[in-house]
Design a protein around this motif. Structure first.
Motif, short mmCIF file in Angstrom:
data_model
loop_
_atom_site.label_atom_id
_atom_site.label_comp_id
_atom_site.label_asym_id
_atom_site.label_seq_id
_atom_site.Cartn_x
_atom_site.Cartn_y
_atom_site.Cartn_z
N GLY A 97 20.63 -105.18 0.93
CA GLY A 97 20.47 -106.75 0.16
C GLY A 97 21.80 -107.14 0.20
N ILE A 98 21.40 -107.98 -0.97
CA ILE A 98 23.43 -108.41 -1.42
C ILE A 98 23.71 -108.57 -2.61
CG2 ILE A 98 24.72 -110.57 -1.44
CD1 ILE A 98 23.46 -111.48 1.03
N VAL A 103 26.06 -113.47 -3.93
CA VAL A 103 24.84 -114.09 -3.67
C VAL A 103 25.74 -115.39 -3.47
CG1 VAL A 103 22.46 -114.79 -3.88
CG2 VAL A 103 22.98 -112.86 -3.93
N SER A 146 18.04 -111.71 -3.38
CA SER A 146 17.93 -110.37 -3.21
C SER A 146 18.05 -109.44 -4.34
CB SER A 146 19.57 -110.00 -2.21
OG SER A 146 20.08 -109.16 -1.91
N CYS A 152 16.65 -108.59 0.96
CA CYS A 152 16.97 -109.73 1.15
C CYS A 152 16.68 -111.13 2.28
CB CYS A 152 18.16 -109.50 2.06
SG CYS A 152 19.53 -110.73 2.19
#
Length: 179
Positions: A97-98, A103, A146, A152
């Motif tokens: 993910g971020i 983001v 995310s 994500c």
């Protein structure tokens, strides 16, 4: 892009076929990482009005990132939804993910979440900037969500063109739009 020299070559085309075409570009790394591709099992043709080459680039960039950052043995979900006023495309992948603080920056020019360059050795941080610019030229928008160490997801929509009206970004023509 910034000089306004990017012009749409509008045509009616099958977005589902474009997604499959972009996905096939990554067949080898998908197999090597043993990734599961979800969401296209019952996919049907879905025709949209837009620039087929530019929207292929959008899908290529989004799938490239998904393949690059998906954990080995993970999944990539690709979905297309036909709504009354728009067509929605979703690209979601499992993996790191971020980070939530990154983001808001993800679509900035030259921004890279992978600062160590361990996963992204060749990227320049322009892919998502280009994706957003192309989507906006089409009059649509893209968002990212995310959850760290889970997934994500990028989701964009393209407006459906009304009969007898040219499809332009909300800032006007492609020549007038500048970021």
């Amino acid at each position: 892009i910034d000089s306004g020299e990017l012009h749409l070559r509008l045509a009616r085309f099958d977005l589902t076929a474009t997604i499959f075409s972009a996905l096939l570009s990554f067949e080898k790394p998908i197999e090597e990482k043993r990734l599961e591709i979800r969401g296209l099992e019952d996919a049907e043709s879905l025709f949209v009005d837009g620039d087929p080459d530019m929207l292929h680039q959008v899908m290529y960039n989004l799938i490239e990132n998904a393949v690059k950052f998906t954990n080995e043995g993970g999944y990539i979900y690709l979905g297309v939804t036909d709504r009354e006023d728009r067509t929605v495309v979703c690209v979601r992948n499992s993996g790191p993910g971020i980070a939530s603080d990154e983001v808001p920056l993800i679509f900035d020019r030259f921004y890279k979440t992978d600062k160590s360059r361990s996963k992204d050795k060749t990227g320049m941080g322009l892919g998502l900037y280009i994706v957003r610019t192309i989507i906006r030229l089409h009059g649509g928008e893209i968002t990212v969500s995310s959850a760290e160490n889970e997934y994500c997801q990028f989701e964009f929509w393209l407006p459906k063109r009304k009969e007898n009206s040219p499809q332009l970004g909300r800032e006007g023509s492609a020549k007038e739009q500048k970021n």
